[in-house]
Scaffold this active site. Structure first.
Site, PDB file in Angstrom:
ATOM      1  N   SER A   1      46.958  19.399   5.207  1.00  0.00           N
ATOM      2  CA  SER A   1      47.148  18.928   6.584  1.00  0.00           C
ATOM      3  C   SER A   1      47.969  19.940   7.390  1.00  0.00           C
ATOM      4  O   SER A   1      47.583  21.103   7.489  1.00  0.00           O
ATOM      5  CB  SER A   1      47.804  17.542   6.558  1.00  0.00           C
ATOM      6  OG  SER A   1      47.748  16.929   7.820  1.00  0.00           O
ATOM      7  N   PHE A  10      52.963  16.998   7.367  1.00  0.00           N
ATOM      8  CA  PHE A  10      53.854  16.406   8.367  1.00  0.00           C
ATOM      9  C   PHE A  10      54.178  14.956   8.013  1.00  0.00           C
ATOM     10  O   PHE A  10      53.273  14.150   7.811  1.00  0.00           O
ATOM     11  CB  PHE A  10      53.153  16.482   9.728  1.00  0.00           C
ATOM     12  CG  PHE A  10      53.924  15.927  10.881  1.00  0.00           C
ATOM     13  CD1 PHE A  10      55.051  16.562  11.358  1.00  0.00           C
ATOM     14  CD2 PHE A  10      53.503  14.762  11.511  1.00  0.00           C
ATOM     15  CE1 PHE A  10      55.752  16.063  12.438  1.00  0.00           C
ATOM     16  CE2 PHE A  10      54.190  14.249  12.594  1.00  0.00           C
ATOM     17  CZ  PHE A  10      55.319  14.897  13.064  1.00  0.00           C
ATOM     18  N   ASP A  41      37.920  11.372   7.097  1.00  0.00           N
ATOM     19  CA  ASP A  41      39.340  11.656   7.285  1.00  0.00           C
ATOM     20  C   ASP A  41      39.798  10.884   8.511  1.00  0.00           C
ATOM     21  O   ASP A  41      39.307  11.117   9.617  1.00  0.00           O
ATOM     22  CB  ASP A  41      39.544  13.168   7.475  1.00  0.00           C
ATOM     23  CG  ASP A  41      41.011  13.583   7.522  1.00  0.00           C
ATOM     24  OD1 ASP A  41      41.849  12.766   7.931  1.00  0.00           O
ATOM     25  OD2 ASP A  41      41.305  14.741   7.170  1.00  0.00           O
ATOM     26  N   HIS A  95      42.087  11.513   3.879  1.00  0.00           N
ATOM     27  CA  HIS A  95      42.889  12.665   4.291  1.00  0.00           C
ATOM     28  C   HIS A  95      43.721  13.271   3.152  1.00  0.00           C
ATOM     29  O   HIS A  95      43.719  14.479   2.955  1.00  0.00           O
ATOM     30  CB  HIS A  95      43.810  12.263   5.445  1.00  0.00           C
ATOM     31  CG  HIS A  95      44.628  13.396   5.966  1.00  0.00           C
ATOM     32  ND1 HIS A  95      44.069  14.506   6.574  1.00  0.00           N
ATOM     33  CD2 HIS A  95      45.971  13.611   5.956  1.00  0.00           C
ATOM     34  CE1 HIS A  95      45.019  15.343   6.925  1.00  0.00           C
ATOM     35  NE2 HIS A  95      46.185  14.832   6.558  1.00  0.00           N
TER      36      HIS A  95
END
Length: 254
Positions: A93, A25, A194, A224
């Site tokens: 993710s 995203f 993360d 992350h």
């Protein structure tokens, strides 16, 4: 709308085993490009699309929703299935969430799944207010660039469009509600540190995928965006071994 340099999609026509890579995203294919190139070098066919609204401006992304991003991946999966004997899906993710959704929808047409720090749950309580917040605020600070390795940057938006983010809870709900449909082998890479996705998502996967098809590997030296971080080589090598193990046709080197 011009595409940011480095945000272009990636494709490699290799052997009979294909991999669809899904970026996250507000990110771009840049975050997964080294992964795609590593798999391509091992003889796999690789497709890494640029999701609609990504890699241009966050204002353009505000005109898109999760269904638009998923449709692009679904089209890419159909393309791979048309020229490969077997297909795996992988993602980072939210791209990991959409990879899981592809596996739920397409069943046995997806041979296996690899996800890195997948996001399948709402970690930001304020997001519950997004349907109302979007009427007053166009964007909030972005989440791109959570990388431990010095000198490495992720190509992503510095702002998150609220309208696009407001569509995410529906996707998370769909994926969580149909986790029992995932019977394929699944490999999860989870960063201990993360700052974007909390451990909730991996905890849910551990609780719900208890049929012996789930393997979780902890990453100790990455944040992350682990595919660009210190543990990237571990992800590339491990995912390749996972694919070799679960593919029923041999990988072909170029």
């Amino acid at each position: 709308m011009p595409v940011l340099p480095g945000a272009e999609p990636y494709r490699h026509d290799g052997g009979e085993v294909g991999v669809l890579l899904c970026h996250g995203f507000t990110g771009t294919p840049q975050s997964l490009r080294p992964w795609g190139e590593a798999l391509a070098a091992a003889g796999l066919s690789v497709v890494l699309p640029r999701l609609p609204g990504h890699g241009t401006t966050w204002r353009e992304m505000a005109r898109t929703r999760w269904q638009d991003w998923y449709a692009e991946l679904d089209k890419a999966l159909a393309d791979l299935r048309g020229r490969c004997a077997e297909v795996f899906v992988a993602g980072l993710s939210l791209g990991g969430c959409m990879a899981l959704r592809l596996a739920q929808v397409h069943g046995d047409a997806v041979r296996g799944i690899v996800v890195v720090n997948p996001s399948i749950a709402n970690d930001v309580p304020l997001l519950a207010l997004a349907p109302v917040l979007k009427l007053f605020v166009a964007s909030v600070p972005g989440v791109a660039g959570d990388i431990k390795k010095e000198g490495v940057a992720e190509l992503g938006y510095s702002r998150t469009p609220v309208k696009a983010a407001a569509t995410l809870p529906r996707l998370w709900s769909l994926v969580q509600g149909e986790l029992d449909k995932i019977t394929q082998p699944i490999l999860v890479y989870h960063s201990r540190d993360d700052h974007v996705v909390k451990p909730t998502s991996v905890r849910i996967l551990r609780e719900r995928l208890n049929g012996g098809n789930l393997t979780v590997v902890e990453l100790t030296n990455s944040f992350h965006v682990a595919t660009l971080d210190n543990d990237a080589d571990q992800i590339f090598a491990g995912s390749l071994e996972f694919i070799r193990t679960h593919a029923s046709v041999p990988l072909q080197r170029d």
